[in-house]
Design an enzyme around this catalytic site. Structure first.
Site, short mmCIF file in Angstrom:
data_model
loop_
_atom_site.label_atom_id
_atom_site.label_comp_id
_atom_site.label_asym_id
_atom_site.label_seq_id
_atom_site.Cartn_x
_atom_site.Cartn_y
_atom_site.Cartn_z
CB SER A 58 3.67 -1.15 5.22
OG SER A 58 2.38 -1.63 5.58
CB VAL A 83 4.29 -6.05 6.72
CG1 VAL A 83 5.36 -6.73 5.87
CG2 VAL A 83 4.32 -4.54 6.53
N GLY A 87 8.01 -15.98 2.43
CA GLY A 87 9.16 -16.86 2.43
C GLY A 87 10.48 -16.18 2.12
CG HIS A 90 9.21 -8.02 0.65
ND1 HIS A 90 7.90 -7.89 1.10
CD2 HIS A 90 9.43 -6.95 -0.15
CE1 HIS A 90 7.38 -6.79 0.60
NE2 HIS A 90 8.28 -6.20 -0.16
#
Length: 162
Positions: A58, A83, A87, A90
Protein backbone atom coordinates in the site's frame (compact mmCIF):
# COMPACT_ATOMS: atom_id res chain seq x y z
CA UNK A 1 -18.41 4.34 2.44
CA UNK A 2 -20.19 1.97 4.74
CA UNK A 3 -23.93 2.03 5.05
CA UNK A 4 -26.33 3.68 2.66
CA UNK A 5 -25.61 6.27 0.01
CA UNK A 6 -23.02 4.35 -2.00
CA UNK A 7 -22.33 5.98 -5.38
CA UNK A 8 -24.37 4.86 -8.35
CA UNK A 9 -22.99 5.13 -11.85
CA UNK A 10 -25.68 6.30 -14.27
CA UNK A 11 -25.95 4.31 -17.52
CA UNK A 12 -23.91 5.96 -20.24
CA UNK A 13 -22.22 8.40 -17.84
CA UNK A 14 -18.87 6.64 -18.08
CA UNK A 15 -18.91 5.58 -21.72
CA UNK A 16 -15.41 5.71 -23.14
CA UNK A 17 -13.66 6.21 -19.81
CA UNK A 18 -10.22 4.68 -19.43
CA UNK A 19 -9.46 3.34 -15.97
CA UNK A 20 -6.31 2.11 -14.29
CA UNK A 21 -6.34 -0.18 -11.28
CA UNK A 22 -3.30 -0.10 -9.00
CA UNK A 23 -3.27 -2.95 -6.50
CA UNK A 24 -0.88 -3.98 -3.76
CA UNK A 25 0.40 -7.54 -3.58
CA UNK A 26 0.53 -8.08 0.20
CA UNK A 27 -2.35 -10.13 1.65
CA UNK A 28 -2.95 -12.14 -1.52
CA UNK A 29 -6.41 -13.50 -0.66
CA UNK A 30 -7.73 -10.08 0.38
CA UNK A 31 -6.21 -8.44 -2.68
CA UNK A 32 -7.70 -11.07 -4.97
CA UNK A 33 -11.15 -10.20 -3.68
CA UNK A 34 -10.58 -6.45 -3.97
CA UNK A 35 -9.27 -6.71 -7.54
CA UNK A 36 -12.13 -9.02 -8.54
CA UNK A 37 -14.65 -6.53 -7.14
CA UNK A 38 -13.03 -3.66 -9.02
CA UNK A 39 -12.98 -5.59 -12.28
CA UNK A 40 -16.62 -6.60 -11.82
CA UNK A 41 -17.65 -2.97 -11.29
CA UNK A 42 -15.72 -1.92 -14.39
CA UNK A 43 -17.27 -4.68 -16.51
CA UNK A 44 -20.75 -3.71 -15.32
CA UNK A 45 -19.99 -0.10 -16.30
CA UNK A 46 -18.92 -1.17 -19.79
CA UNK A 47 -15.17 -0.85 -19.19
CA UNK A 48 -14.04 -4.42 -19.83
CA UNK A 49 -10.27 -3.97 -20.27
CA UNK A 50 -8.79 -1.68 -17.63
CA UNK A 51 -5.06 -1.37 -17.13
CA UNK A 52 -4.13 -3.34 -13.99
CA UNK A 53 -0.81 -2.63 -12.29
CA UNK A 54 0.55 -4.45 -9.24
CA UNK A 55 2.91 -2.91 -6.69
CA UNK A 56 4.46 -4.51 -3.59
CA UNK A 57 2.32 -2.84 -0.92
CA UNK A 58 0.00 0.00 0.00
CA UNK A 59 2.92 2.35 0.58
CA UNK A 60 3.77 2.10 -3.13
CA UNK A 61 0.24 2.83 -4.37
CA UNK A 62 0.62 6.64 -4.61
CA UNK A 63 3.67 6.62 -6.89
CA UNK A 64 2.08 4.17 -9.32
CA UNK A 65 -1.25 6.01 -9.20
CA UNK A 66 0.57 9.29 -9.90
CA UNK A 67 2.36 7.83 -12.91
CA UNK A 68 -0.93 6.54 -14.32
CA UNK A 69 -2.80 9.76 -13.60
CA UNK A 70 -0.11 11.89 -15.26
CA UNK A 71 0.21 9.60 -18.28
CA UNK A 72 -2.93 10.90 -19.95
CA UNK A 73 -3.89 7.28 -20.59
CA UNK A 74 -6.54 7.07 -17.85
CA UNK A 75 -9.53 9.13 -16.76
CA UNK A 76 -9.71 7.52 -13.32
CA UNK A 77 -7.55 5.38 -11.06
CA UNK A 78 -8.65 2.82 -8.50
CA UNK A 79 -6.13 2.17 -5.70
CA UNK A 80 -6.48 -1.10 -3.80
CA UNK A 81 -4.53 -2.24 -0.78
CA UNK A 82 -4.75 -3.73 2.68
CA UNK A 83 -2.87 -2.69 5.79
CA UNK A 84 -3.31 -4.89 8.85
CA UNK A 85 -2.43 -3.48 12.27
CA UNK A 86 0.53 -5.09 13.96
CA UNK A 87 2.43 -4.43 17.14
CA UNK A 88 4.47 -1.48 15.83
CA UNK A 89 3.68 2.03 14.52
CA UNK A 90 4.27 0.74 10.97
CA UNK A 91 0.49 0.51 10.47
CA UNK A 92 -0.01 4.20 11.21
CA UNK A 93 2.82 5.32 8.93
CA UNK A 94 1.72 3.20 5.97
CA UNK A 95 -1.96 4.15 6.34
CA UNK A 96 -1.12 7.85 6.53
CA UNK A 97 1.33 7.71 3.62
CA UNK A 98 -1.15 5.88 1.39
CA UNK A 99 -4.05 8.17 2.29
CA UNK A 100 -2.16 11.44 1.93
CA UNK A 101 -0.31 10.26 -1.17
CA UNK A 102 -3.44 9.12 -3.01
CA UNK A 103 -5.29 12.30 -2.05
CA UNK A 104 -2.37 14.34 -3.37
CA UNK A 105 -2.40 12.43 -6.67
CA UNK A 106 -6.07 13.15 -7.19
CA UNK A 107 -5.95 16.82 -6.27
CA UNK A 108 -2.75 17.59 -8.18
CA UNK A 109 -3.68 15.75 -11.37
CA UNK A 110 -7.45 16.25 -11.44
CA UNK A 111 -7.82 12.50 -12.02
CA UNK A 112 -10.19 10.85 -9.54
CA UNK A 113 -8.66 8.14 -7.39
CA UNK A 114 -10.99 5.55 -5.90
CA UNK A 115 -9.72 4.76 -2.39
CA UNK A 116 -9.89 1.03 -1.83
CA UNK A 117 -7.24 0.70 0.85
CA UNK A 118 -8.44 -1.39 3.76
CA UNK A 119 -7.05 -0.32 7.13
CA UNK A 120 -7.99 -3.10 9.51
CA UNK A 121 -7.07 -4.36 12.94
CA UNK A 122 -7.20 -8.02 11.90
CA UNK A 123 -6.98 -10.21 8.82
CA UNK A 124 -10.54 -11.32 9.54
CA UNK A 125 -11.78 -7.72 9.23
CA UNK A 126 -9.97 -7.38 5.91
CA UNK A 127 -11.46 -10.62 4.60
CA UNK A 128 -14.91 -9.37 5.61
CA UNK A 129 -14.44 -6.25 3.45
CA UNK A 130 -12.71 -7.91 0.48
CA UNK A 131 -15.78 -8.98 -1.48
CA UNK A 132 -15.03 -12.67 -1.12
CA UNK A 133 -17.72 -15.31 -0.72
CA UNK A 134 -19.20 -14.67 2.71
CA UNK A 135 -17.77 -11.13 3.02
CA UNK A 136 -20.09 -8.47 4.39
CA UNK A 137 -18.67 -5.77 2.11
CA UNK A 138 -16.97 -5.37 -1.25
CA UNK A 139 -14.62 -2.40 -0.96
CA UNK A 140 -12.95 -3.02 -4.33
CA UNK A 141 -16.32 -2.70 -6.05
CA UNK A 142 -17.27 0.35 -3.97
CA UNK A 143 -13.97 2.18 -4.56
CA UNK A 144 -14.38 1.62 -8.28
CA UNK A 145 -17.94 2.92 -8.24
CA UNK A 146 -16.71 6.03 -6.42
CA UNK A 147 -13.95 6.64 -8.97
CA UNK A 148 -16.38 6.18 -11.87
CA UNK A 149 -19.04 8.42 -10.33
CA UNK A 150 -16.46 11.13 -9.69
CA UNK A 151 -15.09 10.88 -13.23
CA UNK A 152 -18.64 11.20 -14.57
CA UNK A 153 -19.21 14.29 -12.42
CA UNK A 154 -15.94 15.87 -13.56
CA UNK A 155 -17.00 15.37 -17.19
CA UNK A 156 -19.96 17.67 -16.50
CA UNK A 157 -18.00 20.45 -14.79
CA UNK A 158 -16.75 23.42 -16.78
CA UNK A 159 -13.01 23.62 -17.35
CA UNK A 160 -11.21 26.94 -17.23
CA UNK A 161 -7.67 27.24 -18.45
CA UNK A 162 -5.71 29.95 -16.62
Amino acid sequence: MSGTGAPVVRPGAVDGLRVGVVAASWHEQVMGGLVDGALRALTEAGIPEPLVVRVPGSFELPVAAARLARSGDVDAVVALGAVIRGGTPHFDYVCQAATVGLTQVSVETGVPVGFGVLTCDTVEQALDRAGLAGSAEDRGYEATQAALATAATLRELPVRVA
